[in-house]
Write a protein that holds these residues in place. Structure first.
Motif, PDB file in Angstrom:
ATOM      1  N   SER A   1      -9.476   2.745   0.431  1.00 12.42           N
ATOM      2  CA  SER A   1      -9.384   1.361  -0.035  1.00 12.42           C
ATOM      3  C   SER A   1     -10.341   1.207  -1.211  1.00 12.42           C
ATOM      4  CB  SER A   1      -9.753   0.386   1.081  1.00 12.42           C
ATOM      5  OG  SER A   1      -8.811   0.460   2.132  1.00 12.42           O
TER       6      SER A   1
ATOM      7  N   TRP B   1       0.551  -9.615   5.756  1.00 16.94           N
ATOM      8  CA  TRP B   1      -0.448  -9.098   6.659  1.00 16.94           C
ATOM      9  C   TRP B   1      -0.611  -9.975   7.884  1.00 16.94           C
ATOM     10  CZ3 TRP B   1      -3.415  -4.713   6.025  1.00 16.94           C
ATOM     11  CH2 TRP B   1      -3.378  -4.096   4.763  1.00 16.94           C
TER      12      TRP B   1
ATOM     13  N   GLN C   1       0.807  -4.516   8.356  1.00 11.95           N
ATOM     14  CA  GLN C   1       1.416  -4.919   7.089  1.00 11.95           C
ATOM     15  C   GLN C   1       2.910  -4.697   7.180  1.00 11.95           C
ATOM     16  OE1 GLN C   1       0.677  -2.491   3.631  1.00 11.95           O
ATOM     17  NE2 GLN C   1       0.815  -4.226   2.250  1.00 11.95           N
TER      18      GLN C   1
ATOM     19  N   THR D   1      -6.048  -0.794   2.872  1.00 14.11           N
ATOM     20  CA  THR D   1      -5.148  -0.200   3.857  1.00 14.11           C
ATOM     21  C   THR D   1      -5.258  -0.974   5.172  1.00 14.11           C
ATOM     22  OG1 THR D   1      -6.811   1.317   4.724  1.00 14.11           O
ATOM     23  CG2 THR D   1      -5.513   2.062   2.815  1.00 14.11           C
TER      24      THR D   1
ATOM     25  N   GLU E   1      -8.511   0.069   6.977  1.00 11.91           N
ATOM     26  CA  GLU E   1      -9.730  -0.565   6.459  1.00 11.91           C
ATOM     27  C   GLU E   1      -9.783  -2.038   6.857  1.00 11.91           C
ATOM     28  OE1 GLU E   1     -13.283  -1.386   4.617  1.00 11.91           O
ATOM     29  OE2 GLU E   1     -12.408   0.513   5.226  1.00 11.91           O
TER      30      GLU E   1
ATOM     31  N   ALA F   1      -8.031   9.756   5.265  1.00 12.70           N
ATOM     32  CA  ALA F   1      -7.295   8.500   5.177  1.00 12.70           C
ATOM     33  C   ALA F   1      -7.253   8.017   3.725  1.00 12.70           C
ATOM     34  CB  ALA F   1      -7.950   7.440   6.055  1.00 12.70           C
ATOM     35  N   THR F   2      -6.212   7.279   3.402  1.00 11.77           N
ATOM     36  CA  THR F   2      -6.113   6.706   2.058  1.00 11.77           C
ATOM     37  C   THR F   2      -7.294   5.781   1.803  1.00 11.77           C
ATOM     38  OG1 THR F   2      -3.703   6.812   2.121  1.00 11.77           O
ATOM     39  CG2 THR F   2      -4.676   5.320   0.507  1.00 11.77           C
TER      40      THR F   2
END
Length: 232
Positions: free
Chosen positions: A95, A192, A210, A120, A123, A92-93
């Motif tokens: 944070s 968000w 988001q 993200t 997160e 995962a990307t």
């Protein structure tokens, strides 16, 4: 980043509870600069953490970030999963919270989601769930198990922190404020909405959405509501 700041302020004793008034004028001037961070509502002047969450009071989050400082913010952020590799089991990307030294004024920017902070939805959902789960941070898993051709099963390995991220007392304080929040209306990076609820079987569900473009906060809220309804 608002979630990290409120947890840090309570964990480090800056405020005893989510209902203590903060010391932040409606137009908070960042120390050592001429830059001001404004609250979007008159309710944001010296607002408590509970009120700041409800009205998305950037003045309160900027001021609190400066008061607690980079070291405390980074420590809490990393306990909550920032700056770590996370696999679910796909990678995962990440944070991130800045690791390089900041000036005295720069934490104010991190307090409003700038200054090199990257968060993200995954997160953010983890952080939102932590207070509702007694302060524990759980590693998410995309694949529960793999069934092999021979009939055996295997749980995929994953990485990412788990266990207690904040004290139970801090978690209880924040859980009491969660029903009153939590949308953050937009900037160019998007808007968000984050929330959590328990299903009929007692399992905790956390959702973070988001959305880019105008009216993003309301749109993200409607999407989150549909997700929760589908999971209930």
């Amino acid at each position: 980043m608002h979630s990290v700041i409120k947890k840090t302020a309570l964990e480090h004793g800056l405020y005893a509870s989510v209902d203590d008034p903060t010391r932040t004028p409606l137009n908070y001037v960042v120390p050592g600069t001429d830059a001001a961070v404004a609250g979007d509502s008159p309710q944001c002047e010296n607002a408590s953490i509970r009120t700041a969450l409800r009205y998305s009071c950037d003045n309160v989050f900027a001021g609190t970030a400066v008061d607690v400082g980079q070291s405390a913010l980074r420590s809490t952020a990393e306990r909550l999963g920032y700056n770590e590799e996370l696999t679910v089991p796909l990678r995962a990307t990440e944070s991130t919270y800045p690791t390089q030294p900041l000036t005295a004024a720069q934490p104010a920017r991190t307090g409003t989601g700038g200054g090199g902070v990257v968060a993200t939805p995954l997160e953010t959902a983890r952080i939102t769930a932590a207070p509702a789960d007694g302060g524990r941070l759980v590693t998410p898993r995309l694949v529960e198990r793999v069934e092999k051709a021979d009939g055996s099963t295997q749980r995929p390995t994953d990485s990412g922190g788990s266990g207690r991220a904040v004290s139970r007392r801090t978690a209880e304080q924040l859980r009491s404020a969660l029903p009153a929040v939590a949308s953050r209306d937009g900037d160019r990076r998007g808007s968000w909405f984050t929330t959590c609820a328990r299903r009929g079987n007692g399992r905790l569900v956390s959702v973070a959405v988001q959305v880019s473009g105008g009216d993003g906060g309301r749109k993200a809220g409607r999407i989150a509501e549909k997700i929760l309804a589908a999971l209930s």
